[in-house]
Scaffold this motif. Sequence first.
Motif, PDB file in Angstrom:
ATOM      1  N   LYS A 108     -72.046 -13.613  28.730  1.00  0.00           N
ATOM      2  CA  LYS A 108     -70.789 -13.855  27.987  1.00  0.00           C
ATOM      3  C   LYS A 108     -70.572 -15.385  27.646  1.00  0.00           C
ATOM      4  O   LYS A 108     -70.560 -16.031  28.458  1.00  0.00           O
ATOM      5  CB  LYS A 108     -69.592 -13.134  28.332  1.00  0.00           C
ATOM      6  CG  LYS A 108     -69.734 -11.671  28.574  1.00  0.00           C
ATOM      7  CD  LYS A 108     -68.515 -11.016  29.168  1.00  0.00           C
ATOM      8  CE  LYS A 108     -68.620  -9.461  29.284  1.00  0.00           C
ATOM      9  NZ  LYS A 108     -67.537  -8.988  29.718  1.00  0.00           N
ATOM     10  N   ARG A 135     -65.549 -17.605  22.914  1.00  0.00           N
ATOM     11  CA  ARG A 135     -65.434 -17.364  21.533  1.00  0.00           C
ATOM     12  C   ARG A 135     -64.606 -18.628  20.987  1.00  0.00           C
ATOM     13  O   ARG A 135     -63.695 -19.099  21.655  1.00  0.00           O
ATOM     14  CB  ARG A 135     -64.716 -16.030  21.108  1.00  0.00           C
ATOM     15  CG  ARG A 135     -65.618 -14.937  21.580  1.00  0.00           C
ATOM     16  CD  ARG A 135     -64.714 -13.579  21.500  1.00  0.00           C
ATOM     17  NE  ARG A 135     -65.412 -12.455  21.953  1.00  0.00           N
ATOM     18  CZ  ARG A 135     -64.931 -11.186  21.844  1.00  0.00           C
ATOM     19  NH1 ARG A 135     -63.744 -10.987  21.402  1.00  0.00           N
ATOM     20  NH2 ARG A 135     -65.617 -10.298  22.465  1.00  0.00           N
ATOM     21  N   LEU A 189     -57.736 -19.490  24.861  1.00  0.00           N
ATOM     22  CA  LEU A 189     -58.239 -18.150  24.680  1.00  0.00           C
ATOM     23  C   LEU A 189     -56.948 -17.298  25.186  1.00  0.00           C
ATOM     24  O   LEU A 189     -56.341 -17.468  26.091  1.00  0.00           O
ATOM     25  CB  LEU A 189     -59.300 -18.046  25.346  1.00  0.00           C
ATOM     26  CG  LEU A 189     -60.639 -18.621  24.760  1.00  0.00           C
ATOM     27  CD1 LEU A 189     -61.888 -17.937  25.498  1.00  0.00           C
ATOM     28  CD2 LEU A 189     -60.878 -18.560  23.142  1.00  0.00           C
ATOM     29  N   GLU A 248     -59.431 -12.146  26.676  1.00  0.00           N
ATOM     30  CA  GLU A 248     -60.517 -12.612  26.479  1.00  0.00           C
ATOM     31  C   GLU A 248     -61.035 -13.469  28.023  1.00  0.00           C
ATOM     32  O   GLU A 248     -62.296 -13.520  28.419  1.00  0.00           O
ATOM     33  CB  GLU A 248     -60.757 -13.817  25.342  1.00  0.00           C
ATOM     34  CG  GLU A 248     -60.610 -13.002  23.952  1.00  0.00           C
ATOM     35  CD  GLU A 248     -61.499 -13.724  23.028  1.00  0.00           C
ATOM     36  OE1 GLU A 248     -62.139 -15.010  23.185  1.00  0.00           O
ATOM     37  OE2 GLU A 248     -60.754 -13.751  21.678  1.00  0.00           O
ATOM     38  N   TRP A 251     -61.899 -11.043  30.412  1.00  0.00           N
ATOM     39  CA  TRP A 251     -63.201 -10.505  29.690  1.00  0.00           C
ATOM     40  C   TRP A 251     -64.619 -11.251  30.310  1.00  0.00           C
ATOM     41  O   TRP A 251     -65.697 -10.968  30.825  1.00  0.00           O
ATOM     42  CB  TRP A 251     -63.407 -10.367  28.213  1.00  0.00           C
ATOM     43  CG  TRP A 251     -64.541 -10.063  27.526  1.00  0.00           C
ATOM     44  CD1 TRP A 251     -64.968  -8.513  27.445  1.00  0.00           C
ATOM     45  CD2 TRP A 251     -65.629 -10.464  26.850  1.00  0.00           C
ATOM     46  NE1 TRP A 251     -66.258  -8.384  26.667  1.00  0.00           N
ATOM     47  CE2 TRP A 251     -66.769  -9.875  26.312  1.00  0.00           C
ATOM     48  CE3 TRP A 251     -65.844 -11.955  26.711  1.00  0.00           C
ATOM     49  CZ2 TRP A 251     -67.531 -10.194  25.729  1.00  0.00           C
ATOM     50  CZ3 TRP A 251     -66.716 -12.602  26.100  1.00  0.00           C
ATOM     51  CH2 TRP A 251     -67.942 -11.584  25.726  1.00  0.00           C
TER      52      TRP A 251
END
Length: 334
Positions: A7, A10, A142, A146, A149
């Motif tokens: 991962k 983002r 973030l 997230e 995550w």
Amino acid sequence: MARASSKTPRGTSSPDPMPERVDPCLAMLVDKPPKGPDWAFEVKWDGYRLAVHVEPDRVRVITRGGYDWTSRFPSIAAEARQLGYETLILDGEAVVLDDEGRSDFGMLQRALGKRPSLHDRREIIFFAFDLLYVDGWDLRRLPLRERRWLLDPIVAGLAGAIRLSEEVQADGDEFFRVACAHGLEGIIAKHVEKPYRSGRGEWWQKITCKRRDSFVIVGFEPSTVPGHLGRLLLAARKDRDLVYVGGCGTGWSNELSRELRKLLEGMVTKAPAVALRRKGAVFVKPLLVADVEYRAWTDDWKLRHASFKGIREREDDSTVFALLRNDSQGAEER
């Protein structure tokens, strides 16, 4: 060594410098859990807030106040190096768990103490609940959902010195009720859409399991303000005797402080009802009972975060908090 997660953060474009230190996000104390789908809940751990910094040439374990306590948490530092990342900042809490799986601050203090103890530093567990930085990416911008995550694959499933503080998607009121029923300190509510913000704010909220019981007033400490009350000295029943369990110095107005001081001055005695030597203490006849709200008990059976709620005459001992003969077994009433 653990595998690095596939991962990636983002909304990032270029590597960020690693912070030397991050002031922690602190939870605001509220009366009841928030409601809505944007809130997630965790157990409120009773320990030391720490940030674990994994750097290319070292691991640092930093306290909430900014002190380097790496030497006090060698197991956590050693396991952090094995997570498989060149750079990393984990936010979490160091605790020692009792036989019921509850965090116990007294046990943690003994494990960190210099004196010989039944507990040692190998029992200390770091529960990670946030990820602030990983391999060149500052994640604080973030939202929490997230960050979690990204955190999960790093520490989920670990059962050693570093573990994941589980996040619960549940009804806050029900989770709080269950937590208190199991003797936990409380719960933490976190808004899953908010970034990481240092300092105290409403995006993280704490709801504590408060306890309320009655204790015999055996003395007081005068306030530095003339004519006022500084602190009540309290006792609980143990067999036929009274045992000192600490005191409380909050919960009254200025007017009530003067009234209590005057009332207790009329009950002063030279024969204390408990075995206690305390400089400046004024002992009184054990005729009154204080209703007290408190957070928990210390390891040596003293009240934590006690607050005065009311006073009444000691008609009998039926409602006065009672300790068992063997302190290690706990108390009769909680």
